[in-house]
Scaffold this motif. Structure first.
Motif, mmCIF file in Angstrom:
data_model
loop_
_atom_site.group_PDB
_atom_site.id
_atom_site.type_symbol
_atom_site.label_atom_id
_atom_site.label_comp_id
_atom_site.label_asym_id
_atom_site.label_seq_id
_atom_site.Cartn_x
_atom_site.Cartn_y
_atom_site.Cartn_z
ATOM 1 N N GLU A 3 48.156 -34.064 -51.917
ATOM 2 C CA GLU A 3 48.588 -35.208 -52.737
ATOM 3 C C GLU A 3 49.427 -36.157 -51.878
ATOM 4 O O GLU A 3 50.468 -35.759 -51.352
ATOM 5 C CB GLU A 3 49.405 -34.714 -53.935
ATOM 6 C CG GLU A 3 48.591 -33.852 -54.901
ATOM 7 C CD GLU A 3 49.414 -33.368 -56.078
ATOM 8 O OE1 GLU A 3 49.472 -34.094 -57.092
ATOM 9 O OE2 GLU A 3 50.007 -32.274 -55.964
ATOM 10 N N TYR A 4 48.926 -37.395 -51.774
ATOM 11 C CA TYR A 4 49.586 -38.422 -50.968
ATOM 12 C C TYR A 4 50.379 -39.357 -51.874
ATOM 13 O O TYR A 4 49.895 -39.777 -52.936
ATOM 14 C CB TYR A 4 48.543 -39.204 -50.181
ATOM 15 C CG TYR A 4 49.068 -40.444 -49.504
ATOM 16 C CD1 TYR A 4 49.974 -40.344 -48.451
ATOM 17 C CD2 TYR A 4 48.670 -41.709 -49.930
ATOM 18 C CE1 TYR A 4 50.447 -41.486 -47.829
ATOM 19 C CE2 TYR A 4 49.137 -42.855 -49.315
ATOM 20 C CZ TYR A 4 50.034 -42.734 -48.261
ATOM 21 O OH TYR A 4 50.516 -43.866 -47.655
ATOM 22 N N ASN A 5 51.603 -39.693 -51.449
ATOM 23 C CA ASN A 5 52.451 -40.592 -52.250
ATOM 24 C C ASN A 5 53.347 -41.381 -51.300
ATOM 25 O O ASN A 5 54.145 -40.812 -50.564
ATOM 26 C CB ASN A 5 53.305 -39.767 -53.224
ATOM 27 C CG ASN A 5 54.075 -40.655 -54.193
ATOM 28 O OD1 ASN A 5 54.192 -41.869 -54.005
ATOM 29 N ND2 ASN A 5 54.613 -40.043 -55.231
ATOM 30 N N LYS A 27 49.262 -43.460 -54.874
ATOM 31 C CA LYS A 27 49.136 -42.013 -55.038
ATOM 32 C C LYS A 27 47.672 -41.644 -54.941
ATOM 33 O O LYS A 27 46.818 -42.297 -55.526
ATOM 34 C CB LYS A 27 49.702 -41.562 -56.385
ATOM 35 C CG LYS A 27 51.212 -41.733 -56.524
ATOM 36 C CD LYS A 27 51.699 -41.207 -57.867
ATOM 37 C CE LYS A 27 53.210 -41.362 -58.006
ATOM 38 N NZ LYS A 27 53.710 -40.843 -59.313
ATOM 39 N N THR A 85 44.892 -38.124 -54.461
ATOM 40 C CA THR A 85 44.694 -36.663 -54.449
ATOM 41 C C THR A 85 43.376 -36.337 -53.763
ATOM 42 O O THR A 85 42.371 -37.003 -53.974
ATOM 43 C CB THR A 85 44.682 -36.100 -55.883
ATOM 44 O OG1 THR A 85 45.936 -36.365 -56.501
ATOM 45 C CG2 THR A 85 44.444 -34.594 -55.864
ATOM 46 N N THR A 96 54.617 -39.163 -48.319
ATOM 47 C CA THR A 96 54.657 -37.704 -48.327
ATOM 48 C C THR A 96 53.266 -37.150 -48.608
ATOM 49 O O THR A 96 52.440 -37.799 -49.247
ATOM 50 C CB THR A 96 55.618 -37.168 -49.405
ATOM 51 O OG1 THR A 96 55.142 -37.571 -50.692
ATOM 52 C CG2 THR A 96 57.029 -37.708 -49.195
ATOM 53 N N ILE A 97 53.034 -35.965 -48.117
ATOM 54 C CA ILE A 97 51.811 -35.222 -48.428
ATOM 55 C C ILE A 97 52.229 -33.834 -48.906
ATOM 56 O O ILE A 97 52.912 -33.097 -48.181
ATOM 57 C CB ILE A 97 50.874 -35.100 -47.218
ATOM 58 C CG1 ILE A 97 50.344 -36.477 -46.804
ATOM 59 C CG2 ILE A 97 49.705 -34.161 -47.532
ATOM 60 C CD1 ILE A 97 49.424 -36.436 -45.597
ATOM 61 N N SER A 98 51.821 -33.491 -50.103
ATOM 62 C CA SER A 98 52.123 -32.176 -50.669
ATOM 63 C C SER A 98 50.868 -31.313 -50.607
ATOM 64 O O SER A 98 49.759 -31.799 -50.848
ATOM 65 C CB SER A 98 52.607 -32.299 -52.116
ATOM 66 O OG SER A 98 53.810 -33.026 -52.176
ATOM 67 N N SER A 104 49.153 -27.868 -52.147
ATOM 68 C CA SER A 104 49.270 -26.904 -53.249
ATOM 69 C C SER A 104 47.895 -26.338 -53.558
ATOM 70 O O SER A 104 46.888 -26.708 -52.937
ATOM 71 C CB SER A 104 49.859 -27.572 -54.487
ATOM 72 O OG SER A 104 49.011 -28.618 -54.944
ATOM 73 N N THR A 111 51.831 -23.857 -48.649
ATOM 74 C CA THR A 111 52.281 -24.688 -49.766
ATOM 75 C C THR A 111 53.604 -25.343 -49.400
ATOM 76 O O THR A 111 54.482 -24.720 -48.803
ATOM 77 C CB THR A 111 52.449 -23.840 -51.043
ATOM 78 O OG1 THR A 111 53.360 -22.776 -50.779
ATOM 79 C CG2 THR A 111 51.122 -23.268 -51.493
ATOM 80 N N THR A 156 55.692 -29.564 -48.789
ATOM 81 C CA THR A 156 55.581 -31.021 -48.677
ATOM 82 C C THR A 156 55.986 -31.481 -47.287
ATOM 83 O O THR A 156 56.984 -31.016 -46.722
ATOM 84 C CB THR A 156 56.488 -31.700 -49.718
ATOM 85 O OG1 THR A 156 56.105 -31.265 -51.027
ATOM 86 C CG2 THR A 156 56.359 -33.216 -49.633
ATOM 87 N N SER A 203 56.841 -34.970 -44.856
ATOM 88 C CA SER A 203 57.326 -36.340 -44.999
ATOM 89 C C SER A 203 57.790 -36.845 -43.646
ATOM 90 O O SER A 203 57.719 -36.128 -42.633
ATOM 91 C CB SER A 203 58.484 -36.386 -46.013
ATOM 92 O OG SER A 203 59.584 -35.635 -45.527
#
Length: 770
Positions: A230-232, A237, A239, A287-289, A291, A305, A307, A309
């Motif tokens: 997930e990119y934000n 945003k 996914t 950020t890239i999360s 999961s 898992t 994040t 940044s």
């Protein structure tokens, strides 16, 4: 069946055609019924009845398979019956051996009688050995899966037995998808392979790109699924789900993540020793999360898992614990393994096994599994280290060092700092003497007969050692007593050559002074002593006093005596600490450690003096023997090399924790040897082992019986299934003979009638042409 020919006004050719057709049809049916009666089948070709033919083929295939299963059961039953018969022969032999053991334990049995009993045990052992090599139909019964190899052989000294068979057994198909064991190995029946020396060290192999996903997380593997990115960046945003279901190795995972095809997720995958590391490029914003998707576990099981940044550009994954394989390189384990090698004692021989040329874990195992060592080495079940076992019965089995730290690093040293005292001396443990101490004594050996005296401290303990007993000339010829506690001396003035031993003792108790702390008596140790002999000038010093609960003493080169009480110690490491931290060893000149070669406690004495490093057992304590510092037939052990050797030769104890193969043959060999040596202590231990192994033998025979009963049940089921299959064939393939016979006879009649009608119709007459 008769086909009407018709007698209406029809042409001769038509009548001929219809007659021929009717006869052909009748002949075809007659032939079909005839084949059914002859072959007992409803049809001859699958095309005659496709549906029934399909059913028939399936059932016939099942019948063939079941018949083969039944044959397998019959063969297996024969071998199991032979095995049971052989095991039954052990009953009388073990009963006789146990009876001999009980007789040998009896305190009234003499050494000569025990020696005679040993010969009986030896004879039973030879019979047991012979039966262990029994074969049936050219197959050794107790060789495991290697049925063509003689399973037992004598050692070079005939006091050991080596099991050369395998631990795995033969299995055969007794039913569809049911494998049944068809023999029992010597390892199971006789206990002919030792319990493993389990590697206590997790070798923790490094994660590599070639590591398979199924080998991660201790062999539990990784769930084949997808991970979600997930990119934000505040304004955008996005996914992205990455499918890892087709990945087989870490390299596949790396390619899938790095080559995801989306420029918003420019991740780089690197490998640490134990996990994955995901990194962002420089100047990345947002950020890239990472999961899991829905309720998946792929990302979690890969340990990634979290994040990433600008502030945390690298996500360090958790330890995903790759398993140990034989292909694991030595350079890939968690530490620098010392490849000096190990020293193994097995079968009465000592082997030095170097590992200097080993490149992989498999190379180490190959070295250990060389036939001459009598070992079985393998990666353990948890795939974290290695286990080592012995194939040899009747002798000690030990793993020690070869001057380095290899055995300790691999966790397979049989005696190390963590070894519990309760495990020593064949699990009999170390007994802590908790009774009173001993009294210091000084023996004055008189020149004249009947004049020897013995000075004994009234209180136990080492504080009364070192008191100097002096006999000196009295100025006035009178006997007088005095004691100086500071200089630790007891002074007795006498009239030399005139004062008798009895007179000195009498004066000792009449006067104040030494009698408060010591007793003076006649010494009878050299023979009858009535005290009438005269005493001359001389001196001696008290020794031998120990505090209560002391188990053994260590004398240093400089004469310092360390009293060792093992109370509270639980491990070998505790014993070494008690010696090294003893108050009388505050200068640390005596160092206790594990031996650099083999096993055992090693005492290195750097003090100097006129004494020799020595360990003395206390009279009522067995701790020194159980720790291997003193032999069982000794009261003390001295360091070799004399006083102050140049090489500072250490005092090396025996291995206190020998392992053994607790087999029927070990019990018998140990029992025989103990009887020959008149060693009642070992007779008791080997008798208990014999009871244990006989119970195992009985359980093995019960297992064979259960296997036979199980096969009987399977065969009964096969018979029931065969009846059902035959019933199906009755409907789909076979004929009813009575019905078929009637059909055949009826068709014969119809065919004959058709022939007669045709003959009547087609007879040559002028009337046919009018």
């Amino acid at each position: 069946m008769i086909t009407p020919l018709g007698f209406s006004r029809v042409s001769i050719p038509l009548q001929t055609h219809r007659s021929g057709s009717s006869l052909s049809s009748a002949q075809t049916l007659l032939s079909m019924y005839e084949q059914q009666v002859m072959t007992q089948r409803q049809y001859q070709y699958g095309s005659d009845s496709p549906y029934k033919a399909s059913q028939t083929l399936g059932v016939q295939s099942q019948i063939e398979r079941k018949n083969q299963n039944s044959d397998n059961i019959d063969s297996t039953q024969k071998f199991l019956a032979a095995t049971d018969s052989t095991l039954s022969q052990y009953n009388s032999m073990t009963d006789e051996a146990r009876s001999n053991a009980l007789a040998a334990i009896n305190t009234t049995t003499s050494a000569a009688e025990r020696s005679a009993l040993a010969q009986s045990v030896k004879s039973s052992l030879q019979q047991m050995f012979n039966f262990g090599n029994d074969s049936f139909e050219r197959r050794y019964l107790f060789a495991g899966s290697t049925t063509n190899i003689l399973p037992l052989k004598w050692g070079t000294n005939s006091y050991t037995v080596e099991y050369t068979g395998s631990e795995t057994n033969i299995h055969s198909w007794s039913n569809t998808d049911l494998l049944s064991q068809s023999n029992i190995s010597g390892a199971e029946a006789f206990g002919a392979v030792s319990a493993p020396v389990r590697g206590r060290t997790d070798l923790n192999p490094a994660l590599k790109e070639t590591t398979l996903l199924k080998d991660l997380n201790g062999g539990k593997g990784v769930e084949r699924g997808s991970i979600r990115l997930e990119y934000n960046n505040g304004a955008t945003k996005e996914t992205l789900d990455i499918d890892l279901s087709k990945c087989a190795s870490i390299a596949d995972v790396k390619r899938a993540i790095e080559g995801n095809g989306n420029t918003d997720f420019p991740l780089t995958v690197n490998l640490s020793h134990s996990g994955l590391e995901l990194s962002l490029p420089e100047n990345f914003t947002g950020t890239i999360s990472v999961s899991d998707v829905n309720k998946g576990k792929t990302a979690a099981q890969l340990g990634i898992t979290g994040t990433l940044s600008e502030q945390v550009p690298t996500l360090k994954g958790s330890d995903i614990n790759p398993v140990l394989r034989t292909t694991t390189g030595i350079a890939d384990i968690d530490f620098d393994l010392d490849l000096t090698g190990i020293q193994v004692v097995n079968g009465g021989q000592t082997f030095d096994i170097p590992f200097e040329n080993c490149q992989t874990v498999g190379d180490i195992l190959a070295e250990l599994n060389h036939p001459q060592y009598g070992l079985i080495a393998a990666v353990n079940e948890s795939k974290t280290g290695i286990d080592v076992r012995s194939r040899i019965s009747g002798a000690d089995f030990c793993i020690g060092e070869l001057g380095g730290q290899t055995a300790t690093q691999l966790g397979i040293r049989t005696t190390d700092l963590t070894t519990k005292l309760s495990e020593l001396d064949y699990n009999r443990g170390v007994n802590d003497y908790d009774g009173p101490g001993t009294f210091a004594q000084a023996q004055y050996e008189g020149i004249q007969p009947n004049s020897s005296l013995l000075l004994t401290a009234r209180n136990e303990g080492k504080d009364w050692n070192g008191y100097q007993l002096n006999f000196t000339t009295s100025p006035d010829g009178k006997i007088a007593m005095s004691i100086n506690e500071e200089t630790k001396s007891v002074n007795i003035t006498i009239n030399p050559g005139v004062s008798t031993a009895c007179q000195i003792i009498e004066a000792f108790y009449e006067q104040t002074g030494p009698k408060q702390y010591f007793d003076l008596t006649l010494d009878p140790s050299l023979g009858v002593n009535d005290g009438s002999g005269v005493v001359y000038d001389g001196g001696t010093k008290t020794s031998g006093g120990t505090d209560g609960g002391i188990d053994f003493t260590i004398t240093r080169n400089d004469g310092t005596v360390l009293e060792i009480d093992v109370k509270g110690a639980e491990t070998i490491g505790d014993i070494l600490r008690i010696i090294n931290e003893h108050p009388d060893n505050a200068d640390g000149k005596l160092a206790a450690s594990l031996s650099q070669f083999g096993n055992g406690i090693e005492l290195t004495d750097n003090s100097t003096g006129d004494y020799i490093t020595r360990v003395d057992r206390e009279l009522l304590s067995t701790a020194a023997q159980e720790l291997g510092l003193v032999d069982w037939n000794e009261e003390y052990r001295e360091r070799a090399g004399g006083i102050n050797p140049l090489a500072n030769t250490p005092l090396i104890g025996n291995d206190p924790n020998p392992q053994e193969t607790r087999s029927l043959f070990t019990a018998m060999i140990r029992l025989q040897t103990a009887m020959e040596k008149n060693d009642t202590r070992e007779i008791e231990r080997s008798s208990a082992m014999l009871d244990e192994t006989v119970a195992k033998l009985t359980a093995s025979r019960a297992t064979v019986g259960i296997m036979q009963q199980s096969l009987d049940n399977v065969k009964n089921r096969l018979a029931e299934e065969n009846t059902q299959h035959e019933s199906v064939l009755d409907n789909t393939l076979r004929i009813d003979y009575a019905d078929a016979s009637l059909n055949y006879l009826g068709q014969q009649t119809a065919y004959q009638a058709s022939m007669q009608v045709a003959a009547a119709m087609l007879q040559m007459s002028l009337l046919n042409y009018l």
